[in-house]
Design an enzyme around this catalytic site. Structure first.
Site, PDB file in Angstrom:
ATOM      1  N   PHE A  39       0.842  -1.196   0.000  1.00  0.00           N
ATOM      2  CA  PHE A  39       0.000   0.000   0.000  1.00  0.00           C
ATOM      3  C   PHE A  39       0.880   1.250   0.000  1.00  0.00           C
ATOM      4  O   PHE A  39       0.640   2.200   0.747  1.00  0.00           O
ATOM      5  CB  PHE A  39      -0.926   0.005   1.219  1.00  0.00           C
ATOM      6  CG  PHE A  39      -1.868  -1.168   1.278  1.00  0.00           C
ATOM      7  CD1 PHE A  39      -3.030  -1.173   0.526  1.00  0.00           C
ATOM      8  CD2 PHE A  39      -1.585  -2.267   2.076  1.00  0.00           C
ATOM      9  CE1 PHE A  39      -3.901  -2.262   0.568  1.00  0.00           C
ATOM     10  CE2 PHE A  39      -2.449  -3.355   2.134  1.00  0.00           C
ATOM     11  CZ  PHE A  39      -3.614  -3.355   1.376  1.00  0.00           C
ATOM     12  N   PHE A  71      -8.029  13.384  -0.016  1.00  0.00           N
ATOM     13  CA  PHE A  71      -8.367  12.975  -1.375  1.00  0.00           C
ATOM     14  C   PHE A  71      -9.616  13.679  -1.907  1.00  0.00           C
ATOM     15  O   PHE A  71     -10.250  13.192  -2.847  1.00  0.00           O
ATOM     16  CB  PHE A  71      -8.510  11.447  -1.487  1.00  0.00           C
ATOM     17  CG  PHE A  71      -7.201  10.729  -1.383  1.00  0.00           C
ATOM     18  CD1 PHE A  71      -6.427  10.508  -2.504  1.00  0.00           C
ATOM     19  CD2 PHE A  71      -6.710  10.312  -0.151  1.00  0.00           C
ATOM     20  CE1 PHE A  71      -5.196   9.877  -2.408  1.00  0.00           C
ATOM     21  CE2 PHE A  71      -5.486   9.678  -0.051  1.00  0.00           C
ATOM     22  CZ  PHE A  71      -4.718   9.467  -1.174  1.00  0.00           C
ATOM     23  N   ASN A  87      -9.394  16.802  -3.144  1.00  0.00           N
ATOM     24  CA  ASN A  87      -8.789  17.955  -3.794  1.00  0.00           C
ATOM     25  C   ASN A  87      -9.063  17.886  -5.290  1.00  0.00           C
ATOM     26  O   ASN A  87      -8.528  17.028  -5.989  1.00  0.00           O
ATOM     27  CB  ASN A  87      -7.278  17.995  -3.525  1.00  0.00           C
ATOM     28  CG  ASN A  87      -6.971  18.170  -2.056  1.00  0.00           C
ATOM     29  OD1 ASN A  87      -7.551  19.030  -1.387  1.00  0.00           O
ATOM     30  ND2 ASN A  87      -6.080  17.349  -1.524  1.00  0.00           N
ATOM     31  N   GLY A 127      -9.066  18.861  -9.223  1.00  0.00           N
ATOM     32  CA  GLY A 127      -8.006  19.335 -10.110  1.00  0.00           C
ATOM     33  C   GLY A 127      -7.897  18.475 -11.341  1.00  0.00           C
ATOM     34  O   GLY A 127      -8.899  17.997 -11.883  1.00  0.00           O
ATOM     35  N   GLY A 157      -3.234   9.870 -11.877  1.00  0.00           N
ATOM     36  CA  GLY A 157      -2.493   9.138 -12.889  1.00  0.00           C
ATOM     37  C   GLY A 157      -1.568   8.166 -12.197  1.00  0.00           C
ATOM     38  O   GLY A 157      -1.864   7.679 -11.108  1.00  0.00           O
ATOM     39  N   CYS A 185      -0.499   2.981 -10.726  1.00  0.00           N
ATOM     40  CA  CYS A 185      -1.360   2.124  -9.905  1.00  0.00           C
ATOM     41  C   CYS A 185      -2.844   2.386 -10.117  1.00  0.00           C
ATOM     42  O   CYS A 185      -3.556   1.534 -10.636  1.00  0.00           O
ATOM     43  CB  CYS A 185      -1.004   2.287  -8.433  1.00  0.00           C
ATOM     44  SG  CYS A 185       0.590   1.583  -7.982  1.00  0.00           S
ATOM     45  N   LYS A 226       2.732  13.054  -9.913  1.00  0.00           N
ATOM     46  CA  LYS A 226       2.521  13.637  -8.598  1.00  0.00           C
ATOM     47  C   LYS A 226       3.847  14.213  -8.116  1.00  0.00           C
ATOM     48  O   LYS A 226       4.901  13.877  -8.651  1.00  0.00           O
ATOM     49  CB  LYS A 226       1.993  12.587  -7.604  1.00  0.00           C
ATOM     50  CG  LYS A 226       2.978  11.471  -7.295  1.00  0.00           C
ATOM     51  CD  LYS A 226       2.424  10.510  -6.246  1.00  0.00           C
ATOM     52  CE  LYS A 226       2.330  11.163  -4.885  1.00  0.00           C
ATOM     53  NZ  LYS A 226       1.945  10.212  -3.814  1.00  0.00           N
ATOM     54  N   ARG A 270       4.320   7.664 -15.555  1.00  0.00           N
ATOM     55  CA  ARG A 270       3.325   6.725 -16.068  1.00  0.00           C
ATOM     56  C   ARG A 270       1.929   7.337 -15.979  1.00  0.00           C
ATOM     57  O   ARG A 270       1.491   7.759 -14.925  1.00  0.00           O
ATOM     58  CB  ARG A 270       3.382   5.409 -15.286  1.00  0.00           C
ATOM     59  CG  ARG A 270       4.634   4.584 -15.553  1.00  0.00           C
ATOM     60  CD  ARG A 270       4.687   3.349 -14.687  1.00  0.00           C
ATOM     61  NE  ARG A 270       4.837   3.688 -13.273  1.00  0.00           N
ATOM     62  CZ  ARG A 270       4.834   2.783 -12.290  1.00  0.00           C
ATOM     63  NH1 ARG A 270       4.680   1.503 -12.564  1.00  0.00           N
ATOM     64  NH2 ARG A 270       5.004   3.167 -11.036  1.00  0.00           N
TER      65      ARG A 270
END
Length: 443
Positions: free
Chosen positions: A155, A259, A261, A263, A267, A270, A333, A340
């Site tokens: 995780f 989570f 947010n 925008g 991507g 995962c 990020k 990816r």
């Protein structure tokens, strides 16, 4: 006596796991079939950027506690616990996962297993894979069912992977029924003894549930992100502010603010492929209707990329072929060089295909981006990327992008127009500096 650990597959997950297992005091041998990658790791050079990894890698390579090899014979002889960390990418032209690397790893390792051991799968695989691999392992291994397979899903969050490995938020032990169950449980409790002693929750599950855990977690996160982005679409149509809306609903403890947010969307390697693989597997087992909502989650996510292009077009007062566009961000990020399924590069590429001159800057991902998009232009600084730009797009929320001085940047651009694709800039400061500021889901 502590078990000796091997890590099969030394990409993002495997290299991080190997280094962290050494940090926890185990003797570790990592394996990869890529000779260049193994050579780099053996010189303590991570093949990707991850905060905090390089010092740990160097420390334990130099001490001899951590080594890397391309030899399955060496791995089979060395290891008591074998972690399976190979990639499971999306199949070309399909939704499902490509399991050839998993199958190859088992086919290469199993015939060499001459003594009892535990194989712990960490790769994200479709439910049912572990059960099949259990039979493959027992059939191919000279030691038979004393080569026990269990599943221990990862995780990790890119940018926080070292901490997530050393101090995990939870541990899932997917154990086989019957023979080998106790051996697998004991092996994982020894490997993770430090985390367990520190209070990390342990969820003991059957193999099927353990395989579902990662796909279910990523599907929930993707749904939450796409939900707030759907709300951003509503806000744009009604004049609402999605950041305030997220605060309003995020204070509800049943929902939470993380989570939420809005925008450009998600991507990486995962979430996109995991939700698609989950949908594919659900269809294969006759439960496809249960996950049809994930198609809309995926569609909402893709629409955000188109929306950023549309907003940029609204701000550029000239045809694309005579426009200069600055894109700040290439990684999917911050605190990563992973491109990816990067939303930022996807947007940059789309605008470039319209004929615009697109210049990209990213603190870590330029080298990877050049390989995928050699037709884009790249700059080593924010200032160089924005020089002469008719619009600036902030598409990855690196901390130093948040800290850009809009007054200073205004001196080098052709037009003071900015698209905040991550809602990460100080809107009032940019407007006060004379910029036309646009963000997704905000008036």
């Amino acid at each position: 006596m502590r078990p000796r650990i091997t890590v099969i597959g030394c990409g993002y997950l495997g290299a991080t796991h190997a280094a962290c297992m050494a940090e926890l005091g185990f003797d570790v041998l990592g394996l990869d079939v890529d000779h260049d990658k193994v050579a780099a790791l053996q010189e303590a050079r991570p093949p990707f950027y991850e905060p905090g990894l390089e010092p740990i890698l160097r420390k334990h390579v130099e001490s001899g506690r951590l080594r890397f090899t391309t030899s399955y014979d060496e791995v089979a002889e060395f290891g008591d616990v074998h972690f399976l960390c190979v990639a499971t990418p999306q199949r070309d032209g399909e939704l499902g996962a490509d399991l050839r690397f998993v199958d190859s790893a088992i086919a290469s390792l199993a015939p060499l297993l001459q003594r009892p051991c535990v194989v712990l799968g960490k790769s994200t695989v479709p439910v049912g894979t572990a059960e099949r691999l259990t039979e493959d392992l027992a059939r191919m291994a000279p030691v038979g069912r004393d080569a026990v397979l269990a599943w221990n899903p990862e995780f990790l969050r890119e940018g926080f992977a070292v901490d997530d490995t050393l101090r995990p938020g939870r541990l899932v032990f997917g154990l086989p029924e019957g023979y080998g169950r106790d051996a697998a449980d004991q092996a994982m409790r020894v490997v993770y003894a430090e985390a367990i002693a520190a209070g990390t929750p342990v969820v003991v599950a059957d193999l099927a549930t353990a395989q579902l855990a990662k796909a279910a977690a990523n599907s929930f996160l993707a749904t939450k992100i796409s939900f707030i982005n759907a709300m951003a679409e509503i806000c744009e149509a009604t004049g609402g502010d999605v950041t305030v809306l997220a605060d309003a609903i995020g204070h509800d403890p049943r929902i939470g603010r993380q989570f939420l947010n809005a925008g450009l969307g998600f991507g990486g390697g995962c979430l996109p492929k995991d939700i698609r693989g989950f949908m594919a597997r659900a269809g294969e087992v006759g439960a496809g209707d249960a996950l049809t909502f994930l198609r809309e989650v995926d569609a909402i996510n893709q629409r955000r990329r188109s929306r950023v292009v549309d907003v940029a077009a609204e701000l550029v007062d000239r045809p694309w072929p005579v426009a200069n566009v600055a894109v700040l961000g290439a990684a999917f990020k911050p605190d990563s060089d992973d491109i990816r399924d990067s939303p930022a590069l996807n947007v940059a590429g789309r605008i470039s295909l319209f004929g615009a001159h697109v210049t990209v800057h990213d603190p870590q991902a330029i080298s990877n981006a050049r390989k995928l998009w050699p037709t884009l232009h790249y700059a080593d600084s924010v200032i160089d990327a924005c020089r002469g730009a008719h619009v600036v797009l902030v598409l990855t929320e690196w901390s130093h992008f948040r800290e850009i001085d809009p007054v200073v940047l205004a001196e080098v651009v052709a037009t003071r127009a900015v698209v905040d694709g991550r809602n990460c800039l100080d809107r009032e400061a940019w407007r006060a500096a004379g910029w036309t500021y646009r963000a997704l889901g905000r008036p």
